[in-house]
Write a protein that holds these residues in place. Structure first.
Motif, PDB file in Angstrom:
ATOM      1  N   ARG A  56       0.843  -1.195   0.000  1.00 58.42           N
ATOM      2  CA  ARG A  56       0.000   0.000   0.000  1.00 58.42           C
ATOM      3  C   ARG A  56       0.877   1.244   0.000  1.00 58.42           C
ATOM      4  O   ARG A  56       1.915   1.283   0.657  1.00 58.42           O
ATOM      5  CB  ARG A  56      -0.900   0.009   1.220  1.00 58.42           C
ATOM      6  CG  ARG A  56      -1.888  -1.146   1.231  1.00 58.42           C
ATOM      7  CD  ARG A  56      -2.622  -1.153   2.521  1.00 58.42           C
ATOM      8  NE  ARG A  56      -1.621  -1.085   3.593  1.00 58.42           N
ATOM      9  CZ  ARG A  56      -1.686  -1.734   4.733  1.00 58.42           C
ATOM     10  NH1 ARG A  56      -2.689  -2.474   4.987  1.00 58.42           N
ATOM     11  NH2 ARG A  56      -0.745  -1.626   5.642  1.00 58.42           N
ATOM     12  N   ILE A  57       0.417   2.274  -0.719  1.00 63.90           N
ATOM     13  CA  ILE A  57       1.098   3.559  -0.763  1.00 63.90           C
ATOM     14  C   ILE A  57       0.161   4.574  -0.111  1.00 63.90           C
ATOM     15  O   ILE A  57      -1.052   4.522  -0.326  1.00 63.90           O
ATOM     16  CB  ILE A  57       1.415   3.977  -2.217  1.00 63.90           C
ATOM     17  CG1 ILE A  57       2.195   2.873  -2.918  1.00 63.90           C
ATOM     18  CG2 ILE A  57       2.194   5.276  -2.250  1.00 63.90           C
ATOM     19  CD1 ILE A  57       2.398   3.111  -4.406  1.00 63.90           C
ATOM     20  N   ASN A  58       0.729   5.515   0.647  1.00 65.65           N
ATOM     21  CA  ASN A  58      -0.133   6.450   1.379  1.00 65.65           C
ATOM     22  C   ASN A  58      -0.879   7.428   0.474  1.00 65.65           C
ATOM     23  O   ASN A  58      -1.796   8.087   0.919  1.00 65.65           O
ATOM     24  CB  ASN A  58       0.651   7.206   2.455  1.00 65.65           C
ATOM     25  CG  ASN A  58       1.754   8.086   1.908  1.00 65.65           C
ATOM     26  OD1 ASN A  58       2.267   7.851   0.828  1.00 65.65           O
ATOM     27  ND2 ASN A  58       2.135   9.086   2.668  1.00 65.65           N
ATOM     28  N   ARG A  59      -0.515   7.550  -0.786  1.00 65.69           N
ATOM     29  CA  ARG A  59      -1.251   8.381  -1.745  1.00 65.69           C
ATOM     30  C   ARG A  59      -1.266   7.678  -3.095  1.00 65.69           C
ATOM     31  O   ARG A  59      -0.288   7.054  -3.498  1.00 65.69           O
ATOM     32  CB  ARG A  59      -0.601   9.748  -1.887  1.00 65.69           C
ATOM     33  CG  ARG A  59      -0.872  10.628  -0.702  1.00 65.69           C
ATOM     34  CD  ARG A  59      -0.352  11.998  -0.969  1.00 65.69           C
ATOM     35  NE  ARG A  59       1.077  11.949  -1.172  1.00 65.69           N
ATOM     36  CZ  ARG A  59       1.957  12.476  -0.342  1.00 65.69           C
ATOM     37  NH1 ARG A  59       1.557  13.110   0.706  1.00 65.69           N
ATOM     38  NH2 ARG A  59       3.232  12.380  -0.575  1.00 65.69           N
ATOM     39  N   ALA A  60      -2.356   7.827  -3.820  1.00 61.04           N
ATOM     40  CA  ALA A  60      -2.483   7.221  -5.149  1.00 61.04           C
ATOM     41  C   ALA A  60      -1.823   8.069  -6.225  1.00 61.04           C
ATOM     42  O   ALA A  60      -1.424   7.557  -7.264  1.00 61.04           O
ATOM     43  CB  ALA A  60      -3.956   7.012  -5.496  1.00 61.04           C
TER      44      ALA A  60
END
Length: 126
Positions: A56-60
């Motif tokens: 998962r990345i904290n922003r797309a």
């Protein structure tokens, strides 16, 4: 027949208290609404975070430019640019964040957590 008062006086103190209470309630409600949809952090103040577990990345998406990337968890993350070149391989854990300059396009992030499942995510840069 019921007598009608000659003059009906408004109690201005009560009216002022009610007005103040209503204003306070609206302000509190506005504060709750503002917190419910936190704005996306600015890249200059908060870096990108890649969580290896679940990839998962904290922003797309982020704007083009310089960013810091921190990898959370044990293992490593690899970032590939839109042309397929590896632009970053970073270990997870307590390492310092890596600096990365991103241009427009869609980047692939591959997560390799220790003892876990290989994962992939995408990051759009505009």
């Amino acid at each position: 027949m019921t007598p009608v008062p000659a003059c009906r006086h408004l109690d201005h103190r009560r009216l002022a208290l009610r007005t103040d209470a209503a204003a306070l309630a609206l302000a509190a409600l506005g504060g709750l609404v503002a917190c419910s949809g936190d704005p996306e952090p600015r890249p200059s103040s908060n870096g990108l975070e890649v969580v290896l577990d679940g990839c998962r990345i904290n922003r797309a998406s982020v704007p083009a430019g310089a960013h810091t990337v921190r990898v959370v968890g044990s293992g490593r993350a690899t970032v590939t640019d839109p042309q397929g070149a590896v632009v970053l391989t970073a270990p997870g854990g307590e390492e310092e964040p890596a600096d990365l300059s991103l241009s427009r396009g869609t980047y692939d992030v591959t997560c390799e957590p220790e003892g876990g499942r290989l994962g992939e995510a995408q990051l759009k840069v505009s």
